[in-house]
Design a protein around this motif. Structure first.
Motif, short mmCIF file in Angstrom:
data_model
loop_
_atom_site.label_atom_id
_atom_site.label_comp_id
_atom_site.label_asym_id
_atom_site.label_seq_id
_atom_site.Cartn_x
_atom_site.Cartn_y
_atom_site.Cartn_z
N PHE A 21 3.30 16.69 -1.77
CA PHE A 21 3.42 15.27 -2.09
C PHE A 21 4.80 14.75 -1.69
N GLY A 22 5.82 15.56 -1.95
CA GLY A 22 7.18 15.16 -1.59
C GLY A 22 7.33 14.93 -0.11
N VAL A 23 6.75 15.82 0.69
CA VAL A 23 6.83 15.69 2.15
C VAL A 23 6.13 14.42 2.60
N VAL A 24 4.93 14.18 2.08
CA VAL A 24 4.18 12.98 2.46
C VAL A 24 4.95 11.72 2.05
N ALA A 25 5.52 11.73 0.84
CA ALA A 25 6.27 10.57 0.36
C ALA A 25 7.48 10.28 1.24
N ILE A 26 8.18 11.33 1.65
CA ILE A 26 9.35 11.15 2.53
C ILE A 26 8.91 10.58 3.88
N LEU A 27 7.83 11.12 4.43
CA LEU A 27 7.33 10.64 5.72
C LEU A 27 6.88 9.19 5.64
N VAL A 28 6.26 8.83 4.51
CA VAL A 28 5.84 7.45 4.31
C VAL A 28 7.07 6.54 4.23
N GLY A 29 8.06 6.97 3.47
CA GLY A 29 9.28 6.17 3.31
C GLY A 29 10.02 5.96 4.62
N VAL A 105 2.02 4.82 -12.33
CA VAL A 105 3.47 5.06 -12.25
C VAL A 105 3.91 5.26 -10.80
N LEU A 106 3.19 6.08 -10.06
CA LEU A 106 3.55 6.37 -8.67
C LEU A 106 3.44 5.11 -7.79
N LYS A 107 2.41 4.32 -8.00
CA LYS A 107 2.27 3.09 -7.23
C LYS A 107 3.43 2.13 -7.52
N ALA A 108 3.85 2.10 -8.78
CA ALA A 108 4.97 1.24 -9.16
C ALA A 108 6.27 1.72 -8.54
N ILE A 109 6.39 3.02 -8.35
CA ILE A 109 7.61 3.59 -7.76
C ILE A 109 7.67 3.32 -6.26
N PHE A 110 6.56 3.56 -5.56
CA PHE A 110 6.59 3.52 -4.09
C PHE A 110 6.30 2.13 -3.49
N HIS A 111 5.58 1.28 -4.19
CA HIS A 111 5.34 -0.09 -3.72
C HIS A 111 4.86 -0.15 -2.27
N ARG A 112 3.97 0.73 -1.89
CA ARG A 112 3.48 0.68 -0.50
C ARG A 112 2.30 -0.26 -0.39
N GLU A 113 2.39 -1.19 0.55
CA GLU A 113 1.32 -2.15 0.75
C GLU A 113 0.11 -1.47 1.39
N ARG A 114 -1.04 -2.03 1.13
CA ARG A 114 -2.27 -1.52 1.73
C ARG A 114 -2.38 -1.98 3.19
N PRO A 115 -3.27 -1.36 3.97
CA PRO A 115 -3.50 -1.84 5.34
C PRO A 115 -3.99 -3.29 5.31
N THR A 116 -3.65 -4.04 6.32
CA THR A 116 -4.06 -5.45 6.38
C THR A 116 -5.01 -5.73 7.53
N VAL A 117 -5.27 -4.71 8.36
CA VAL A 117 -6.13 -4.90 9.53
C VAL A 117 -7.48 -4.25 9.28
N HIS A 118 -8.52 -4.95 9.64
CA HIS A 118 -9.89 -4.43 9.61
C HIS A 118 -10.31 -3.97 8.21
N ARG A 119 -10.18 -4.84 7.26
CA ARG A 119 -10.68 -4.55 5.91
C ARG A 119 -12.13 -4.97 5.81
N LEU A 120 -12.96 -4.09 5.28
CA LEU A 120 -14.38 -4.40 5.09
C LEU A 120 -14.69 -4.80 3.66
N ILE A 121 -13.74 -4.56 2.76
CA ILE A 121 -13.86 -5.02 1.38
C ILE A 121 -12.49 -5.55 0.94
N SER A 122 -12.47 -6.33 -0.11
CA SER A 122 -11.19 -6.84 -0.60
C SER A 122 -10.67 -5.91 -1.69
#
Length: 213
Positions: A21-29, A105-122
């Motif tokens: 998880f730490g590796v993925v979080a760093i790569l995302v950041g 808690v994790l979502k509040a910490i990382f604040h990563r937005e969702r994809p905005t392209v090609h959404r099939l549901i809201s």
């Protein structure tokens, strides 16, 4: 003092989940995972069709809301009234509630937005890690642990594993297909939930060992 083998294994798994998880979080950041996310998303969404969209919406619906409540109530009823295991019921509730809290808690910490392209549901809210993926891993992972020893035949245990793994993966993939999560959101969700599930089981097993002694 030497740890019991079960706790030693749990420690190793938890270490792997945490590091992963730490590796993925760093790569995302650092945005170094964007190419991976784009490639996997392109492959999965490349399979789009009316039939697949219908199937993926079914799986994503199974991963939240009323279906999860129904599955949870049925599972709790079975554990409590059929198996008569109140302590296992506490473990089951702890895993599910704790996973939900950890996701918030994790979502509040990382604040990563969702994809905005090609959404099939809201979908609203932050995307990292995926709540559907965490919920599925926690729910079906906990059920595998709790039901495994009550299934006396190999084919029954194999079927339990196959159904659980299929649902966990299908729910995660559906979120990518429908355009509301990046692949790294889903993968991180599995890792975070795996950590919480193993931690909960370890504490439960430790308690049971002391209780029986």
């Amino acid at each position: 003092m030497r740890l019991p083998q079960s706790l030693s294994r749990a420690f190793v798994f938890n270490l792997l989940f945490t590091l992963g998880f730490g590796v993925v979080a760093i790569l995302v950041g650092d945005k170094n995972i964007n190419a991976f996310d784009a490639s996997v998303t392109r492959y999965i969404q490349g399979k789009e069709s009316v039939e697949w969209t219908r199937v993926m919406k079914i799986f994503t619906d199974i991963g939240s809301g009323v279906p999860v409540v129904i599955i949870t109530i049925i599972s709790m009823t079975f554990i409590h009234y059929i198996l008569h295991h109140r302590r296992e019921l506490v473990l089951f509730i702890t895993v599910l509630v704790g996973s939900e809290i950890l996701n918030v808690v994790l979502k509040a910490i990382f604040h990563r937005e969702r994809p905005t392209v090609h959404r099939l549901i809201s979908e609203s809210g932050f995307g990292f890690p995926s709540g559907h993926s965490m919920g599925a891993f926690s729910l079906y992972g906990a059920l595998v642990f709790l039901l495994w020893k009550h299934i006396p035949v190999l084919w029954g245990r194999t079927l339990l594993i196959l159904i659980s793994v299929t649902l966990i993966l299908a729910i995660g993939i559906s979120r990518i297909y429908l355009g509301v999560h990046y692949p790294s959101d889903v993968f991180a969700g599995y890792l975070a939930s795996g950590f919480w599930l193993m931690t909960s089981i370890s504490v439960y097993q430790r308690f049971m060992e002391r209780f029986h002694h």
